[in-house]
Design a protein around this motif. Structure first.
Motif, PDB file in Angstrom:
ATOM      1  N   HIS A  96       0.770  -1.224  -0.023  1.00 33.48           N
ATOM      2  CA  HIS A  96       0.110  -0.030   0.059  1.00 33.48           C
ATOM      3  C   HIS A  96       0.874   1.178   0.005  1.00 33.48           C
ATOM      4  N   LYS A  97       2.161   1.150   0.614  1.00 31.44           N
ATOM      5  CA  LYS A  97       2.745   2.599   0.832  1.00 31.44           C
ATOM      6  C   LYS A  97       4.177   1.999   0.748  1.00 31.44           C
ATOM      7  N   VAL A  98       4.942   2.388  -0.367  1.00 30.04           N
ATOM      8  CA  VAL A  98       6.412   2.012  -0.269  1.00 30.04           C
ATOM      9  C   VAL A  98       7.292   3.033  -0.079  1.00 30.04           C
ATOM     10  N   ASN A  99       8.279   2.821   0.657  1.00 32.96           N
ATOM     11  CA  ASN A  99       9.399   3.967   1.293  1.00 32.96           C
ATOM     12  C   ASN A  99      10.782   3.324   0.565  1.00 32.96           C
ATOM     13  N   THR A 100      11.298   3.881  -0.465  1.00 35.08           N
ATOM     14  CA  THR A 100      12.625   3.637  -0.697  1.00 35.08           C
ATOM     15  C   THR A 100      13.776   4.824  -0.425  1.00 35.08           C
ATOM     16  N   LYS A 101      13.306   5.600   0.475  1.00 30.85           N
ATOM     17  CA  LYS A 101      14.173   6.933   0.611  1.00 30.85           C
ATOM     18  C   LYS A 101      15.485   6.360   1.328  1.00 30.85           C
ATOM     19  N   ASN A 102      15.313   5.360   2.269  1.00 33.03           N
ATOM     20  CA  ASN A 102      16.344   5.160   3.104  1.00 33.03           C
ATOM     21  C   ASN A 102      17.232   3.950   2.387  1.00 33.03           C
ATOM     22  N   GLN A 103      16.773   3.674   1.415  1.00 29.76           N
ATOM     23  CA  GLN A 103      17.418   2.200   0.684  1.00 29.76           C
ATOM     24  C   GLN A 103      18.441   2.748   0.024  1.00 29.76           C
TER      25      GLN A 103
ATOM     26  N   ARG B 175      -1.808   8.934 -16.599  1.00 30.34           N
ATOM     27  CA  ARG B 175      -2.441   8.826 -15.253  1.00 30.34           C
ATOM     28  C   ARG B 175      -3.423   7.524 -15.275  1.00 30.34           C
ATOM     29  N   ASP B 176      -3.969   7.063 -16.331  1.00 33.56           N
ATOM     30  CA  ASP B 176      -4.713   5.762 -16.200  1.00 33.56           C
ATOM     31  C   ASP B 176      -3.922   4.432 -16.317  1.00 33.56           C
ATOM     32  N   MET B 177      -2.573   4.611 -16.516  1.00 29.15           N
ATOM     33  CA  MET B 177      -1.750   3.399 -16.506  1.00 29.15           C
ATOM     34  C   MET B 177      -1.369   2.875 -15.213  1.00 29.15           C
ATOM     35  N   ASP B 178      -1.417   1.646 -15.083  1.00 19.75           N
ATOM     36  CA  ASP B 178      -0.637   0.636 -14.285  1.00 19.75           C
ATOM     37  C   ASP B 178       0.828   1.040 -14.315  1.00 19.75           C
ATOM     38  N   TYR B 179       1.449   0.423 -13.123  1.00 18.84           N
ATOM     39  CA  TYR B 179       3.004   0.369 -13.275  1.00 18.84           C
ATOM     40  C   TYR B 179       3.324  -0.680 -14.394  1.00 18.84           C
ATOM     41  N   GLN B 180       2.631  -1.532 -14.522  1.00 21.14           N
ATOM     42  CA  GLN B 180       3.071  -2.726 -15.482  1.00 21.14           C
ATOM     43  C   GLN B 180       3.208  -2.068 -17.204  1.00 21.14           C
TER      44      GLN B 180
ATOM     45  N   PRO C 184      -0.811   3.735  -8.766  1.00 18.93           N
ATOM     46  CA  PRO C 184       0.256   4.933  -8.761  1.00 18.93           C
ATOM     47  C   PRO C 184      -0.636   5.854  -7.697  1.00 18.93           C
ATOM     48  N   THR C 185      -1.819   5.864  -7.572  1.00 14.47           N
ATOM     49  CA  THR C 185      -2.178   6.909  -6.391  1.00 14.47           C
ATOM     50  C   THR C 185      -1.702   6.730  -5.093  1.00 14.47           C
ATOM     51  N   HIS C 186      -1.167   5.707  -4.778  1.00 18.01           N
ATOM     52  CA  HIS C 186      -0.537   5.376  -3.379  1.00 18.01           C
ATOM     53  C   HIS C 186       0.982   5.679  -3.650  1.00 18.01           C
ATOM     54  N   GLY C 187       1.537   5.689  -4.826  1.00 21.05           N
ATOM     55  CA  GLY C 187       2.952   5.660  -4.882  1.00 21.05           C
ATOM     56  C   GLY C 187       3.484   7.011  -5.527  1.00 21.05           C
ATOM     57  N   LYS C 188       3.334   8.274  -4.883  1.00 19.46           N
ATOM     58  CA  LYS C 188       3.697   9.455  -5.402  1.00 19.46           C
ATOM     59  C   LYS C 188       5.504   9.412  -5.113  1.00 19.46           C
ATOM     60  N   GLY C 189       5.933   9.806  -5.917  1.00 18.39           N
ATOM     61  CA  GLY C 189       7.530   9.540  -5.948  1.00 18.39           C
ATOM     62  C   GLY C 189       8.123   8.556  -6.103  1.00 18.39           C
ATOM     63  N   PHE C 190       7.327   7.394  -6.242  1.00 20.29           N
ATOM     64  CA  PHE C 190       7.935   5.991  -6.426  1.00 20.29           C
ATOM     65  C   PHE C 190       8.787   5.953  -7.611  1.00 20.29           C
ATOM     66  N   THR C 191       8.559   6.611  -8.783  1.00 23.27           N
ATOM     67  CA  THR C 191       9.138   6.239  -9.817  1.00 23.27           C
ATOM     68  C   THR C 191      10.644   6.907  -9.862  1.00 23.27           C
ATOM     69  N   GLY C 192      10.645   8.114  -9.407  1.00 20.98           N
ATOM     70  CA  GLY C 192      11.906   8.811  -9.344  1.00 20.98           C
ATOM     71  C   GLY C 192      12.704   8.192  -8.153  1.00 20.98           C
ATOM     72  N   GLU C 193      12.005   7.637  -7.026  1.00 23.57           N
ATOM     73  CA  GLU C 193      13.048   6.901  -6.078  1.00 23.57           C
ATOM     74  C   GLU C 193      13.634   5.685  -6.646  1.00 23.57           C
ATOM     75  N   LEU C 194      12.763   5.082  -7.601  1.00 22.40           N
ATOM     76  CA  LEU C 194      13.122   3.836  -8.328  1.00 22.40           C
ATOM     77  C   LEU C 194      14.364   4.119  -9.121  1.00 22.40           C
ATOM     78  N   LEU C 195      14.325   5.158  -9.891  1.00 16.27           N
ATOM     79  CA  LEU C 195      15.436   5.441 -10.803  1.00 16.27           C
ATOM     80  C   LEU C 195      16.574   5.773 -10.075  1.00 16.27           C
ATOM     81  N   GLU C 196      16.445   6.403  -8.942  1.00 14.23           N
ATOM     82  CA  GLU C 196      17.652   6.889  -8.356  1.00 14.23           C
ATOM     83  C   GLU C 196      18.375   5.565  -7.747  1.00 14.23           C
ATOM     84  N   LEU C 197      17.582   4.646  -7.246  1.00 10.98           N
ATOM     85  CA  LEU C 197      18.168   3.371  -6.857  1.00 10.98           C
ATOM     86  C   LEU C 197      19.158   2.567  -8.105  1.00 10.98           C
TER      87      LEU C 197
END
Length: 238
Positions: free
Chosen positions: A4-11, A136-141, A51-64
């Motif tokens: 539901h909520k993913v935090n990659t900031k500290n990874q 905005r209507d796209m899933d992560y897949q 995606p509505t629960h994942g604000k910032g996820f894409t950018g953090e994933l690319l950083e990793l």
């Protein structure tokens, strides 16, 4: 693999921070054409439930995946290369979906702050844009890395950005921060920054007193990034 909520900031990044542009480009070419679910598996991080629960996820994933190390520090994401990373969501026609956040905009202790010494300057002088098809209507897949390009402002554009900056900060310094709106600035804007209106910070008021206002950030106009994509997008072939 969903959450539901993913935090990659500290990874920590799964690749080391690149020492050369050649290393970074090799990492970038490994991402192009892949969707975010596949990339999350490579990074071994869970995908938000939507995606509505994942604000910032894409950018953090690319950083990793690219070895960006600055996180929220006022330095470029790739310190050795002096390069900032920005994720640019676009529609299927490669048209940007929103303006691009660049940096926070200090509202206190700004009397001696110049454009060249500002957080904005350090974040905009050399940028890597990673373009992600993410309607905005796209899933992560279905959200896919379409390509990337490197950006350094031309002399003329840098002069315009400085004029935008100076105009905006003249309003801040003279206590007119609340009059600033998204129409001011040709390339960059100053807009409220934060998840909601509850976070407040100090600022100079119209009579020289200290008032409370919403934090501000600098954003690059969508029309400007649309032209950058049109002129510069590099797509890697698999």
């Amino acid at each position: 693999m969903q959450n539901h909520k993913v935090n990659t900031k500290n990874q920590k990044p799964i690749v080391k921070s690149p020492d050369t542009f050649e290393e970074l480009i090799a990492n970038l070419n490994n991402l192009v054409g892949h969707n975010l679910v596949d990339l999350a598996k490579i990074a071994d991080v869970p995908v938000p439930i939507s995606p509505t629960h994942g604000k910032g996820f894409t950018g953090e994933l690319l950083e990793l995946l690219l070895g960006a190390t600055a996180q929220n520090l006022p330095i470029p994401d790739f310190p050795k290369l002096g390069l900032e990373l920005k994720t640019l969501p676009v529609d299927k026609n490669l048209v940007p979906l929103e303006s691009t956040f660049l940096s926070h905009a200090p509202l206190t202790n700004i009397r001696g702050l110049t454009f060249e010494k500002s957080p904005l300057y350090s974040k905009i002088i050399r940028v890597l844009f990673v373009v992600v098809i993410a309607q905005r209507d796209m899933d992560y897949q279905d959200r896919t890395v379409a390509g990337y390009f490197f950006y350094t402002p031309s002399k003329e554009d840098l002069e315009q950005i400085k004029r935008d900056y100076d105009e905006l900060y003249e309003l801040v310094k003279t206590g007119q921060v609340e009059t600033i709106n998204a129409r001011i600035g040709h390339i960059i804007q100053m807009r409220p920054k934060g998840a909601d209106g509850k976070a407040l910070t100090d600022c100079i008021g119209p009579d020289g007193e200290i008032i409370k206002t919403r934090p501000r950030g600098f954003y690059m106009r969508r029309a400007y990034t649309a032209q950058l994509v049109k002129n510069n997008l590099q797509q890697s072939t698999k």
